[in-house]
Motif scaffolding. Structure first.
Motif, PDB file in Angstrom:
ATOM      1  N   GLU A 296       5.994  16.824 -37.793  1.00 59.56           N
ATOM      2  CA  GLU A 296       5.430  15.481 -37.711  1.00 59.56           C
ATOM      3  C   GLU A 296       4.188  15.473 -36.829  1.00 59.56           C
ATOM      4  O   GLU A 296       3.220  14.748 -37.101  1.00 59.56           O
ATOM      5  N   GLU A 297       4.218  16.283 -35.759  1.00 57.99           N
ATOM      6  CA  GLU A 297       3.054  16.384 -34.870  1.00 57.99           C
ATOM      7  C   GLU A 297       1.839  16.926 -35.617  1.00 57.99           C
ATOM      8  O   GLU A 297       0.727  16.409 -35.477  1.00 57.99           O
ATOM      9  N   TRP A 298       2.061  17.969 -36.436  1.00 55.74           N
ATOM     10  CA  TRP A 298       0.955  18.547 -37.201  1.00 55.74           C
ATOM     11  C   TRP A 298       0.400  17.528 -38.196  1.00 55.74           C
ATOM     12  O   TRP A 298      -0.830  17.362 -38.314  1.00 55.74           O
ATOM     13  N   LEU A 299       1.278  16.843 -38.916  1.00 54.46           N
ATOM     14  CA  LEU A 299       0.817  15.885 -39.922  1.00 54.46           C
ATOM     15  C   LEU A 299       0.051  14.731 -39.289  1.00 54.46           C
ATOM     16  O   LEU A 299      -0.994  14.310 -39.805  1.00 54.46           O
ATOM     17  N   SER A 300       0.543  14.247 -38.163  1.00 58.75           N
ATOM     18  CA  SER A 300      -0.152  13.151 -37.476  1.00 58.75           C
ATOM     19  C   SER A 300      -1.517  13.598 -36.970  1.00 58.75           C
ATOM     20  O   SER A 300      -2.508  12.867 -37.083  1.00 58.75           O
ATOM     21  N   PHE A 301      -1.556  14.796 -36.415  1.00 57.65           N
ATOM     22  CA  PHE A 301      -2.826  15.336 -35.918  1.00 57.65           C
ATOM     23  C   PHE A 301      -3.846  15.458 -37.052  1.00 57.65           C
ATOM     24  O   PHE A 301      -5.008  15.048 -36.921  1.00 57.65           O
ATOM     25  N   ILE A 302      -3.407  16.034 -38.174  1.00 53.00           N
ATOM     26  CA  ILE A 302      -4.331  16.264 -39.285  1.00 53.00           C
ATOM     27  C   ILE A 302      -4.859  14.939 -39.821  1.00 53.00           C
ATOM     28  O   ILE A 302      -6.051  14.802 -40.137  1.00 53.00           O
ATOM     29  N   GLN A 303      -3.997  13.937 -39.900  1.00 45.59           N
ATOM     30  CA  GLN A 303      -4.461  12.638 -40.394  1.00 45.59           C
ATOM     31  C   GLN A 303      -5.471  12.005 -39.453  1.00 45.59           C
ATOM     32  O   GLN A 303      -6.457  11.403 -39.890  1.00 45.59           O
ATOM     33  N   ARG A 304      -5.252  12.163 -38.153  1.00 41.65           N
ATOM     34  CA  ARG A 304      -6.206  11.572 -37.192  1.00 41.65           C
ATOM     35  C   ARG A 304      -7.580  12.231 -37.319  1.00 41.65           C
ATOM     36  O   ARG A 304      -8.612  11.540 -37.313  1.00 41.65           O
ATOM     37  N   VAL A 305      -7.599  13.549 -37.420  1.00 39.81           N
ATOM     38  CA  VAL A 305      -8.903  14.216 -37.514  1.00 39.81           C
ATOM     39  C   VAL A 305      -9.540  13.979 -38.881  1.00 39.81           C
ATOM     40  O   VAL A 305     -10.769  13.993 -39.009  1.00 39.81           O
ATOM     41  N   ARG A 306      -8.717  13.749 -39.904  1.00 43.77           N
ATOM     42  CA  ARG A 306      -9.272  13.416 -41.215  1.00 43.77           C
ATOM     43  C   ARG A 306      -9.993  12.062 -41.154  1.00 43.77           C
ATOM     44  O   ARG A 306     -11.079  11.884 -41.680  1.00 43.77           O
ATOM     45  N   VAL A 307      -9.365  11.102 -40.483  1.00 40.12           N
ATOM     46  CA  VAL A 307      -9.973   9.782 -40.350  1.00 40.12           C
ATOM     47  C   VAL A 307     -11.275   9.870 -39.554  1.00 40.12           C
ATOM     48  O   VAL A 307     -12.276   9.228 -39.878  1.00 40.12           O
ATOM     49  N   LYS A 308     -11.253  10.719 -38.523  1.00 39.88           N
ATOM     50  CA  LYS A 308     -12.410  10.784 -37.622  1.00 39.88           C
ATOM     51  C   LYS A 308     -13.537  11.645 -38.165  1.00 39.88           C
ATOM     52  O   LYS A 308     -14.723  11.308 -38.032  1.00 39.88           O
ATOM     53  N   TYR A 309     -13.175  12.783 -38.780  1.00 40.35           N
ATOM     54  CA  TYR A 309     -14.204  13.742 -39.192  1.00 40.35           C
ATOM     55  C   TYR A 309     -14.309  13.890 -40.710  1.00 40.35           C
ATOM     56  O   TYR A 309     -15.163  14.651 -41.184  1.00 40.35           O
ATOM     57  N   ASP A 310     -13.437  13.214 -41.423  1.00 37.36           N
ATOM     58  CA  ASP A 310     -13.416  13.311 -42.877  1.00 37.36           C
ATOM     59  C   ASP A 310     -13.276  14.794 -43.267  1.00 37.36           C
ATOM     60  O   ASP A 310     -12.472  15.505 -42.688  1.00 37.36           O
ATOM     61  N   ASN A 311     -14.039  15.263 -44.222  1.00 34.73           N
ATOM     62  CA  ASN A 311     -13.928  16.653 -44.657  1.00 34.73           C
ATOM     63  C   ASN A 311     -14.900  17.588 -43.949  1.00 34.73           C
ATOM     64  O   ASN A 311     -15.087  18.728 -44.371  1.00 34.73           O
ATOM     65  N   GLN A 312     -15.523  17.094 -42.908  1.00 34.48           N
ATOM     66  CA  GLN A 312     -16.430  17.950 -42.146  1.00 34.48           C
ATOM     67  C   GLN A 312     -15.665  19.027 -41.380  1.00 34.48           C
ATOM     68  O   GLN A 312     -16.239  20.045 -41.006  1.00 34.48           O
ATOM     69  N   LEU A 313     -14.391  18.799 -41.143  1.00 38.35           N
ATOM     70  CA  LEU A 313     -13.565  19.787 -40.440  1.00 38.35           C
ATOM     71  C   LEU A 313     -12.626  20.456 -41.438  1.00 38.35           C
ATOM     72  O   LEU A 313     -11.763  19.804 -42.025  1.00 38.35           O
ATOM     73  N   ARG A 314     -12.779  21.741 -41.593  1.00 39.88           N
ATOM     74  CA  ARG A 314     -11.933  22.535 -42.494  1.00 39.88           C
ATOM     75  C   ARG A 314     -10.804  23.155 -41.673  1.00 39.88           C
ATOM     76  O   ARG A 314     -11.044  23.875 -40.702  1.00 39.88           O
ATOM     77  N   ILE A 315      -9.570  22.875 -42.056  1.00 40.56           N
ATOM     78  CA  ILE A 315      -8.415  23.364 -41.306  1.00 40.56           C
ATOM     79  C   ILE A 315      -7.786  24.543 -42.048  1.00 40.56           C
ATOM     80  O   ILE A 315      -7.442  24.430 -43.229  1.00 40.56           O
ATOM     81  N   VAL A 316      -7.649  25.649 -41.334  1.00 43.25           N
ATOM     82  CA  VAL A 316      -6.998  26.846 -41.867  1.00 43.25           C
ATOM     83  C   VAL A 316      -5.641  26.953 -41.187  1.00 43.25           C
ATOM     84  O   VAL A 316      -5.568  27.097 -39.960  1.00 43.25           O
ATOM     85  N   PHE A 317      -4.581  26.890 -41.958  1.00 44.61           N
ATOM     86  CA  PHE A 317      -3.224  26.812 -41.407  1.00 44.61           C
ATOM     87  C   PHE A 317      -2.499  28.141 -41.619  1.00 44.61           C
ATOM     88  O   PHE A 317      -2.276  28.572 -42.748  1.00 44.61           O
ATOM     89  N   LEU A 318      -2.150  28.806 -40.513  1.00 45.56           N
ATOM     90  CA  LEU A 318      -1.403  30.064 -40.554  1.00 45.56           C
ATOM     91  C   LEU A 318       0.053  29.788 -40.201  1.00 45.56           C
ATOM     92  O   LEU A 318       0.341  29.060 -39.252  1.00 45.56           O
TER      93      LEU A 318
END
Length: 507
Positions: free
Chosen positions: A72-94
């Protein structure tokens, strides 16, 4: 040029990824800082302004304790940065998760299009993927029925990015009826994989474009998770006793109920096969090196497994396997042999081959490295001579915190010597005394372990305790000791006669 921020939380893992990115500085710029805890993620994203963020599911420390909370922490984090940075931030998940894990599907729904879920990563492919644009087709395999996602068409994939917000805003470009999807803020129960408690998977990256799992927690009998360990033992000088100590340590771990594998140096002379009377105890045996080498020619009736006194032995059969060279057993084959040993502890008997490039690479993924030294003044002077280039690697290894010294044939009085104290006080963690040659020979003749003799069992356990403390959790050792003491106490508190039935119960 893409600015890359690492948020992995494991220095060994990060250093290998960093190395491969630095080999492509025409494409990537590495951020000045590295995220070492989940709570600093958004702060450092704001400071470093990365184009690519590489995170690790488990290694990055978090204040959350359960798997569900971390997801849940990961999903919430990703949504917040999506709202703030849109697709300018590419997330690579290992991570290390099954392909059908619903959590991975949720990641895809948040437009995470770079997911590496395998314990083996080809680093060249990894870098090439980061050079390319994010593509849905790479992660389509992670989409599950629990979290349906409307995939973009090929034309959409090439020309338009997916929207930044999760599920409801992932609308079709050419699909007439997108499936109704739930918000990841309220994930359904299936996001928690069964009821597997205390299962934690760690991994570290190794050189030469491989990523190997070396740290996996499992439940033992006494109820304490044990991290998987990869241990290297050897010496600069031959006949120093590194194999002897490797055998003692392997047997002591097995006596505690810890699953253990012993891998003999495939590039040196054979010893273990004859030491444990392999010609009588095995049938048509060949080592895993023989089995996994390129284009092996063998018959179906050959055996590649040898369990002796609770130890998974991987040793060449000298009658059937010639001395291997590094060209015969290259790095990738050696890694396959290591991975073929599904045990808590894997011990690699390096012998005197520390300076081989292949062992230098394996050292990077090892959790512990023990160098065996003897109380020999000439040998000590040879090792410590600053102008001796042949031993430069020894000092390089010893600067690493994972490296320690074991003194073999070190009687208590020798440890008090000022030269020994001055040179080895900080790194010498265990000392093995001299055992009578007739007793050692007797165990060799029988193909048994010195640990199992009545007169030396307790002494060896005591001397190996510092090594065990390095490899096993304190709670595990405490419970193992209480279990042992409780058994003995229980036997003597009861007025019974030990008969065959009770002996069978203790076996």
């Amino acid at each position: 040029m893409e600015n890359v921020l690492l948020a992995i939380g494991n220095k060994s893992f990060s250093s290998i990824i960093l190395k491969h990115l630095e080999n492509n500085l025409d494409s990537f710029h590495i951020a000045n800082q590295e995220v070492m805890h989940h709570r600093y993620l958004e702060e450092l994203i704001e400071v470093e302004k990365p184009d690519i963020l590489i995170v690790h599911d488990y290694h990055l420390p978090s204040d959350k304790s359960t798997q569900e909370e971390r997801e849940e922490e990961w999903l919430s984090f990703i949504q917040r940065v999506r709202v703030k940075y849109d697709n300018q931030l590419r997330i690579v998940f290992l991570c290390e998760r099954e392909k059908g894990d619903p959590f991975l599907s949720y990641l895809v729904s948040t437009n995470v299009l770079d997911i590496f879920n395998s314990r083996m990563i080809d680093m060249e492919d990894f870098v090439d993927q980061l050079k390319d644009t994010p593509r849905f087709k790479r992660v389509a395999k992670f989409v599950t029925k629990e979290v349906p996602i409307a995939p973009p068409s090929d034309e959409d994939e090439e020309n338009e990015e997916l929207t930044a917000t999760p599920k409801k805003e992932i609308k079709e470009k050419k699909e007439p009826r997108p499936p109704k999807e739930k918000k990841p803020e309220k994930p359904p129960r299936p996001i928690v994989k069964k009821e597997i408690t205390k299962k934690v998977v760690n991994k570290q990256v190794v050189k030469r474009d491989f990523n190997i799992q070396v740290s996996n927690q499992v439940e033992r009998i006494v109820g304490v998770p044990i991290e998987k360990k990869l241990v290297m033992i050897g010496s600069h000088f031959s006949r120093s006793g590194s194999t002897f100590i490797s055998h003692l340590l392997a047997r002591q771990l097995a006596r505690l109920g810890v699953t253990v594998s012993y891998i003999e140096n495939p590039y040196g002379s054979c010893y273990t096969y004859d030491r444990f009377i392999g010609h009588e105890r095995t049938s048509n045996y060949r080592s895993k090196f023989f089995q996994l080498a390129k284009n092996p020619k063998y018959k179906d009736e050959l055996s590649f497994d040898w369990i002796q006194d609770g130890i998974n032995l991987i040793s060449r059969n000298p009658s059937e396997e010639r001395n291997y060279e590094t060209d015969d057993i290259p790095f990738d084959v050696f890694i396959k042999v290591i991975l073929s040993a599904p045990t808590n502890v894997t011990i690699i008997d390096v012998g005197t081959d520390w300076n081989k490039p292949i062992y230098r690479d394996i050292f990077d993924i090892a959790t512990n490295a023990f160098f065996v030294v003897e109380p020999d003044i000439s040998s000590i002077q040879h090792l410590e001579d600053p102008e001796n280039t042949a031993t430069a690697y020894f000092h390089e290894y010893m600067e690493n915190e994972k490296s320690s010294l074991i003194g073999n044939r070190f009687d208590p009085e020798i440890l008090k010597n000022e030269v020994i104290r001055e040179l080895y006080a900080d790194k010498l963690i265990a000392s093995i005394p001299t055992f009578p040659s007739k007793d050692v020979f007797e165990t060799q003749y029988k193909g048994s372990f010195l640990n199992d003799t009545r007169q030396y069992s307790k002494l060896i356990a005591t001397q190996l305790n510092p090594l065990l403390s390095d490899l096993l959790p304190k709670e595990f050792l405490k419970k193992a000791q209480r279990r042992k003491n409780g058994l003995v106490k229980g036997l003597f508190n009861k007025k019974i006669t030990i008969q065959q039935a009770s002996e069978g119960g203790n076996s």
